[in-house]
Design a protein around this motif. Structure first.
Motif, PDB file in Angstrom:
ATOM      1  N   PHE A  23      54.451 -12.268   6.856  1.00  0.00           N
ATOM      2  CA  PHE A  23      53.753 -12.549   5.599  1.00  0.00           C
ATOM      3  C   PHE A  23      52.388 -13.139   5.924  1.00  0.00           C
ATOM      4  N   TYR A  24      51.513 -13.131   4.941  1.00  0.00           N
ATOM      5  CA  TYR A  24      50.193 -13.737   5.081  1.00  0.00           C
ATOM      6  C   TYR A  24      49.393 -13.129   6.217  1.00  0.00           C
ATOM      7  N   ARG A  25      49.533 -11.813   6.372  1.00  0.00           N
ATOM      8  CA  ARG A  25      48.619 -11.014   7.178  1.00  0.00           C
ATOM      9  C   ARG A  25      48.260  -9.808   6.315  1.00  0.00           C
TER      10      ARG A  25
ATOM     11  N   VAL B 293      52.988 -23.690  -9.979  1.00  0.00           N
ATOM     12  CA  VAL B 293      54.016 -23.994  -8.974  1.00  0.00           C
ATOM     13  C   VAL B 293      54.396 -22.702  -8.259  1.00  0.00           C
ATOM     14  N   ARG B 294      54.351 -22.758  -6.920  1.00  0.00           N
ATOM     15  CA  ARG B 294      54.802 -21.620  -6.119  1.00  0.00           C
ATOM     16  C   ARG B 294      55.943 -22.129  -5.229  1.00  0.00           C
ATOM     17  N   ASN B 295      57.166 -21.735  -5.580  1.00  0.00           N
ATOM     18  CA  ASN B 295      58.353 -22.132  -4.826  1.00  0.00           C
ATOM     19  C   ASN B 295      58.997 -20.898  -4.208  1.00  0.00           C
TER      20      ASN B 295
ATOM     21  N   GLU C 293      45.400 -22.872  -3.681  1.00  0.00           N
ATOM     22  CA  GLU C 293      45.405 -21.540  -4.289  1.00  0.00           C
ATOM     23  C   GLU C 293      46.283 -20.609  -3.468  1.00  0.00           C
ATOM     24  N   CYS C 294      47.174 -19.915  -4.153  1.00  0.00           N
ATOM     25  CA  CYS C 294      48.048 -18.969  -3.480  1.00  0.00           C
ATOM     26  C   CYS C 294      47.225 -17.798  -2.926  1.00  0.00           C
ATOM     27  N   ALA C 295      47.593 -17.340  -1.729  1.00  0.00           N
ATOM     28  CA  ALA C 295      46.900 -16.200  -1.106  1.00  0.00           C
ATOM     29  C   ALA C 295      46.966 -14.962  -1.991  1.00  0.00           C
ATOM     30  N   GLY C 296      48.023 -14.897  -2.835  1.00  0.00           N
ATOM     31  CA  GLY C 296      48.220 -13.738  -3.704  1.00  0.00           C
ATOM     32  C   GLY C 296      47.658 -13.947  -5.101  1.00  0.00           C
TER      33      GLY C 296
ATOM     34  N   GLY D 151      47.258 -21.220   0.119  1.00  0.00           N
ATOM     35  CA  GLY D 151      48.234 -22.218  -0.318  1.00  0.00           C
ATOM     36  C   GLY D 151      49.413 -22.424   0.620  1.00  0.00           C
ATOM     37  N   ILE D 152      49.879 -21.367   1.269  1.00  0.00           N
ATOM     38  CA  ILE D 152      51.047 -21.478   2.139  1.00  0.00           C
ATOM     39  C   ILE D 152      50.820 -22.488   3.273  1.00  0.00           C
ATOM     40  N   ALA D 153      49.576 -22.730   3.645  1.00  0.00           N
ATOM     41  CA  ALA D 153      49.305 -23.715   4.700  1.00  0.00           C
ATOM     42  C   ALA D 153      49.679 -25.122   4.239  1.00  0.00           C
TER      43      ALA D 153
HETATM   44 MO   LIG Z   1      51.160 -18.984  -1.987  1.00  0.00          MO
END
Ligand SMILES: [Mo]
Ligand SMILES: Nc1nc2c(c(=O)[nH]1)N[C@H]1C(S)=C(S)[C@@H](COP(=O)(O)O)O[C@H]1N2
Length: 410
Positions: free
Chosen positions: A280-282, A94-96, A142-145, A255-257
């Motif tokens: 973020f996400y760059r 879980v990514r919240n 999947e989370c980018a991180g 994942g953020i998408a």
């Molecule tokens: Mo993420």
């Protein structure tokens, strides 16, 4: 236009002030003054139930299945050893950004608005979505991180963000309606360029600034391609922590998408910007442009279904199991080293490649002591995991081969 070229084009429009007269300085000013970015309006809380959960995550987080990082919970890879292809909900990461909202499905509505529609706003209830043609896909989120912690522990580098191991990924069977179906019903105009799903969870406050609800624009080309508005996960209604009643599933993208608890979708005939595609996400840092390099897709990774420092008996053959995945297509080859990277053997693929490829390889550890296991995957496009991942300050896209320590006991 491919994804990176589109992002460049969008950024150029922004820089030249063609993004609806909206500049970067405006974004910063607006963000500070209104506590929101460009696309934020009254995203009240239709359908939000009165009482929220006690913690940021609703489902139980037993220590044998999860490692908790603040508002997030990482899957322990040892929890997948006896599992099939899919990750059961009880161990899905879980990514919240804030906390899981409890939404009332009867009051919930999806509102589609914006200058990229031919007419006025359109509204859909959960029943409306369920009556539209349904599709099901097996896809990873999947989370980018994911793997970020290894920038520090394996490469000795400083990064900011949740120090995930490799457990910020899960593969599930998602069922729902194509986003393209909903956008076309809402009266998508030929002039639409960006689609912005907005979450109904609390606004995200970073460094004392309220950045508004979690939201990241998608180019219309991707939105119309393979994106799902999902209301089921592994054959059950979406669980609260994973976006109930409806979330996006954006195959192959970070994942953020895949915005959870989506309540509104803005469709725009001009490019859209939020902190989630600018701040973020760059990729920032040495070797990257000052504005950051855009990226949307994930990279190749592999994981053993073992805890770090797992104990294995000497002199007994053990079947090591793991999984490898790539956003660029199926995995073609997985090689494993049980001697710290000196010798490599091919692992045997197990089952289908959908979201990820399971594999196994036998190992009979002879000498007691510490050993390092390595797994290295190559996808159909020829992307192989490197020895070192490219550093970036926010710690995204860790694709290097992970050195997994185990202890062989006499
Ligand atoms: Mo993420
Ligand atoms: N509304 C909303 N959507 C969101 C998030 C969030 O905090 N709020 N987190 C994103 C991130 S960063 C990731 S990696 C995935 C995680 O999905 P999961 O919690 O279902 O595993 O959801 C994405 N969607």
């Amino acid at each position: 236009m491919d994804e990176a070229r589109y992002d460049h084009h969008r950024l150029r429009q922004w820089l030249t002030g063609r993004a609806a007269g909206f500049t970067r300085r405006d974004l910063i000013r607006l963000t500070a003054a209104l506590g929101a970015g460009s696309a934020v309006s009254t995203i009240g809380a239709p359908g939000r139930a009165a009482a929220g959960p006690a913690g940021p995550i609703v489902k139980p987080l037993p220590a044998d299945l999860f490692t908790v990082h603040g508002t997030n919970a990482e899957m322990r890879w040892s929890a997948m050893r006896q599992q099939g292809h899919l990750v059961p909900v009880d161990r899905f990461f879980v990514r919240n950004h804030t906390r899981t909202p409890i939404l009332d499905p009867d009051a919930w509505r999806l509102t589609v608005t914006g200058t990229g529609l031919r007419g006025g706003p359109a509204e859909f209830s959960l029943g409306d979505l369920r009556r539209l043609p349904a599709v099901a896909v097996t896809e990873a989120v999947e989370c980018a991180g994911n793997g970020r912690g290894f920038f520090t522990t394996q490469q000795g580098q400083t990064v900011s963000g949740t120090p995930w191991g490799l457990g910020a990924i899960g593969v599930a069977r998602w069922r729902g309606v194509r986003l393209s179906t909903v956008l076309r019903r809402a009266g998508l105009s030929a002039r639409a360029v960006d689609v912005l799903p907005v979450g109904l969870d609390d606004t995200f406050v970073s460094g004392g600034v309220d950045l508004g609800p979690v939201r990241r624009p998608l180019p219309v080309r991707k939105a119309l391609d393979d994106v799902l508005l999902a209301y089921e996960m592994n054959g059950e209604p979406l669980p609260a922590d994973h976006g109930f009643p409806v979330r996006l599933i954006v195959p192959g993208w970070i994942g953020i998408a895949s915005i959870k608890w989506v309540g509104r979708i803005e469709v725009s005939d001009t490019p859209l910007f939020t902190p989630w595609n600018t701040q973020f996400y760059r990729l920032f840092g040495e070797g990257f442009p000052a504005d950051g390099a855009p990226f949307d897709r994930q990279v190749v990774k592999s994981a053993f279904e073992l805890d770090p420092n797992a104990a294995l008996p000497a002199g007994r053959t053990r079947t090591l199991t793991g999984r490898s995945w790539s956003a660029h297509g199926p995995i073609r080859r997985v090689e494993v080293s049980t001697d710290g990277g000196r010798h490599w053997r091919r692992a045997r693929p197990v089952g289908p490649d959908a979201g990820w490829q399971r594999w196994e390889i036998d190992w009979r550890p002879a000498a007691p002591g510490r050993h390092e296991l390595l797994a290295r995957a190559t996808d159909v496009r020829g992307h192989t995991q490197p020895d070192t991942a490219v550093h970036n300050t926010l710690g995204y896209l860790f694709d290097a081969v992970v050195r997994h320590p185990v202890v062989v006991e006499a």
